[in-house]
Scaffold this active site. Sequence first.
Site, PDB file in Angstrom:
ATOM      1  N   LYS A  30      39.724   0.451 -34.167  1.00 62.39           N
ATOM      2  CA  LYS A  30      40.383  -0.295 -35.243  1.00 62.39           C
ATOM      3  C   LYS A  30      41.810  -0.675 -34.844  1.00 62.39           C
ATOM      4  O   LYS A  30      42.457   0.031 -34.066  1.00 62.39           O
ATOM      5  CB  LYS A  30      40.357   0.510 -36.542  1.00 62.39           C
ATOM      6  CG  LYS A  30      41.275   1.705 -36.573  1.00 62.39           C
ATOM      7  CD  LYS A  30      41.357   2.310 -37.973  1.00 62.39           C
ATOM      8  CE  LYS A  30      42.360   3.458 -37.941  1.00 62.39           C
ATOM      9  NZ  LYS A  30      42.523   4.167 -39.184  1.00 62.39           N
ATOM     10  N   LYS A  73      48.823   0.625 -35.241  1.00 61.26           N
ATOM     11  CA  LYS A  73      50.161   0.510 -34.649  1.00 61.26           C
ATOM     12  C   LYS A  73      50.281   1.289 -33.350  1.00 61.26           C
ATOM     13  O   LYS A  73      51.174   1.033 -32.548  1.00 61.26           O
ATOM     14  CB  LYS A  73      51.212   0.988 -35.650  1.00 61.26           C
ATOM     15  CG  LYS A  73      50.978   2.437 -36.079  1.00 61.26           C
ATOM     16  CD  LYS A  73      52.061   2.934 -36.989  1.00 61.26           C
ATOM     17  CE  LYS A  73      51.971   4.444 -37.180  1.00 61.26           C
ATOM     18  NZ  LYS A  73      50.823   4.946 -37.915  1.00 61.26           N
ATOM     19  N   LYS A 130      42.872  13.226 -36.065  1.00 60.76           N
ATOM     20  CA  LYS A 130      44.314  13.440 -35.912  1.00 60.76           C
ATOM     21  C   LYS A 130      44.613  14.795 -35.307  1.00 60.76           C
ATOM     22  O   LYS A 130      45.579  14.944 -34.574  1.00 60.76           O
ATOM     23  CB  LYS A 130      45.032  13.285 -37.264  1.00 60.76           C
ATOM     24  CG  LYS A 130      45.101  11.844 -37.726  1.00 60.76           C
ATOM     25  CD  LYS A 130      46.264  11.597 -38.674  1.00 60.76           C
ATOM     26  CE  LYS A 130      46.330  10.124 -39.047  1.00 60.76           C
ATOM     27  NZ  LYS A 130      47.202   9.866 -40.200  1.00 60.76           N
TER      28      LYS A 130
HETATM   29  P1  TYM Z   1      46.986   3.731 -44.078  1.00 62.83           P
HETATM   30  O1  TYM Z   1      48.444   3.749 -44.318  1.00 62.83           O
HETATM   31  O2  TYM Z   1      46.481   4.250 -42.783  1.00 62.83           O
HETATM   32  O3  TYM Z   1      46.421   2.271 -44.229  1.00 62.83           O
HETATM   33  C1  TYM Z   1      46.716   1.487 -45.368  1.00 62.83           C
HETATM   34  C2  TYM Z   1      45.549   0.583 -45.742  1.00 62.83           C
HETATM   35  O4  TYM Z   1      45.216  -0.293 -44.664  1.00 62.83           O
HETATM   36  C3  TYM Z   1      43.842  -0.159 -44.339  1.00 62.83           C
HETATM   37  N1  TYM Z   1      43.687  -0.343 -42.875  1.00 62.83           N
HETATM   38  C4  TYM Z   1      42.808  -1.188 -42.315  1.00 62.83           C
HETATM   39  N2  TYM Z   1      41.910  -2.036 -42.847  1.00 62.83           N
HETATM   40  C5  TYM Z   1      41.175  -2.780 -41.999  1.00 62.83           C
HETATM   41  N3  TYM Z   1      41.292  -2.725 -40.650  1.00 62.83           N
HETATM   42  C6  TYM Z   1      42.197  -1.897 -40.068  1.00 62.83           C
HETATM   43  N4  TYM Z   1      42.319  -1.874 -38.743  1.00 62.83           N
HETATM   44  C7  TYM Z   1      42.995  -1.077 -40.910  1.00 62.83           C
HETATM   45  N5  TYM Z   1      43.978  -0.163 -40.669  1.00 62.83           N
HETATM   46  C8  TYM Z   1      44.384   0.270 -41.889  1.00 62.83           C
HETATM   47  C9  TYM Z   1      43.472   1.247 -44.778  1.00 62.83           C
HETATM   48  O5  TYM Z   1      42.093   1.398 -44.995  1.00 62.83           O
HETATM   49  C10 TYM Z   1      44.267   1.388 -46.038  1.00 62.83           C
HETATM   50  O6  TYM Z   1      43.601   0.822 -47.151  1.00 62.83           O
HETATM   51  N6  TYM Z   1      45.699   7.736 -46.747  1.00 62.83           N
HETATM   52  C11 TYM Z   1      46.023   6.326 -46.832  1.00 62.83           C
HETATM   53  C12 TYM Z   1      47.209   6.033 -47.723  1.00 62.83           C
HETATM   54  C13 TYM Z   1      47.071   6.602 -49.089  1.00 62.83           C
HETATM   55  C14 TYM Z   1      46.273   6.080 -50.148  1.00 62.83           C
HETATM   56  C15 TYM Z   1      46.488   6.947 -51.245  1.00 62.83           C
HETATM   57  C16 TYM Z   1      45.405   4.992 -50.259  1.00 62.83           C
HETATM   58  C17 TYM Z   1      47.714   7.697 -49.550  1.00 62.83           C
HETATM   59  N7  TYM Z   1      47.351   7.913 -50.859  1.00 62.83           N
HETATM   60  C18 TYM Z   1      45.844   6.736 -52.464  1.00 62.83           C
HETATM   61  C19 TYM Z   1      44.771   4.795 -51.477  1.00 62.83           C
HETATM   62  C20 TYM Z   1      44.981   5.666 -52.572  1.00 62.83           C
HETATM   63  C21 TYM Z   1      46.350   5.821 -45.429  1.00 62.83           C
HETATM   64  O7  TYM Z   1      46.741   6.580 -44.585  1.00 62.83           O
HETATM   65  O8  TYM Z   1      46.232   4.480 -45.265  1.00 62.83           O
END
Ligand code: TYM
Length: 330
Positions: free
Chosen positions: A193, A196, A111
């Site tokens: 991956k 969006k 990022k």
């Molecule tokens: P985020 O918002 O980027 O994504 C949310 C969840 O979706 C999964 N994910 C995917 N899985 C498979 N293939 C993909 N292309 C794909 N894109 C996204 C992510 O692995 C995730 O599980 N930091 C985290 C949010 C967060 C969080 C937490 C998660 C904040 N605090 C505490 C667990 C526990 C995030 O940015 O996920």
Amino acid sequence: KKRMLSGIQPSGDLHLGNYLGAIKNWSDRVNDYDCFYFMADLHTITVRQNPADLRKRSINQLAQYIACGLDPEQNTLFLQSHVPEHAQLAWVLNCYTMFGELQRMTQFKDKSSKHKDNINAGLFTYPVLMAADILLYQPDYVPVGEDQKQHVEICRDIAQRFNSIYGDVFKVPEPLIAKTGARIYGLNTPGDKMSKSNPDGCVFIMDDPDTIARKFKKAITDSDTENCVRYDKENKPGVANLMNIYSTVTGKTFEEIEKEFDGLGYGKFKPAVGEAVIEHLRPIREESERLIKDKAYLNDVYMQGAEKAGYIAMKTLRKVYKKVGFYQLT
Ligand code: TYM
């Protein structure tokens, strides 16, 4: 019952990667665990957001969680910013996290190279806030997609470091990564991956059936001339990704899929995957559309969620404050 906790950032519309990598894995397990799921709005502002859009997505995402099968009666659903303990614990944990540890996080490296004009301190300490999100609730498991595994690991390290100084304060959680669906790739970028930031290769769960069908028809398969549906991640990543999606939504094994499309080629396979996804998402989209209209209900869910989550978070934070030596009035 064992406890699960996870969250998604309301920084964009939910897509098939979020759904197959995370939410489906959550809703398949609601009966066996005590579950906490939240919208990580605090995390989103590490990148500039349009305030009106963020506000709208934060309520829409709740409707979508519920439509995906997360019943608010059975699960605690809440908005991160409604529970101030997240930010409070994050500060404490910042002081138990090393600069070098954070520098090694692949997501930060990623990022910070993409948003060179805004490498803010929040982006750097993002994993500490995530550790606070998790540790406040003492969960056994954190169900996430593969890209979040490193963040759950640093959370474990922080918890262990804190525990080694102050005794058993935090439960050390395990990441729970789905067998299929943990890494969905963009339909037009089988090496990256699904996200969006590449809307053409990204299927949003609120996309209408025509849009979904079109995106699957244009999906990249592979450059060989074999035209055969066979699982070979290395040489046929596009086909492997489609098989992975198809398998996760239908429950069919790769072997069954190979048999089903034996001799039929990609021309039949791609629309079939699209169709399966359309049918899988249809009830979710319809239910979301219905729920989004009922703001009073959604607000009520958020209110109750914040209350339930806040109670547990407050207890953990008190314990932490006491351990580190903050003077308490009661
Ligand atoms: P985020 O918002 O980027 O994504 C949310 C969840 O979706 C999964 N994910 C995917 N899985 C498979 N293939 C993909 N292309 C794909 N894109 C996204 C992510 O692995 C995730 O599980 N930091 C985290 C949010 C967060 C969080 C937490 C998660 C904040 N605090 C505490 C667990 C526990 C995030 O940015 O996920």
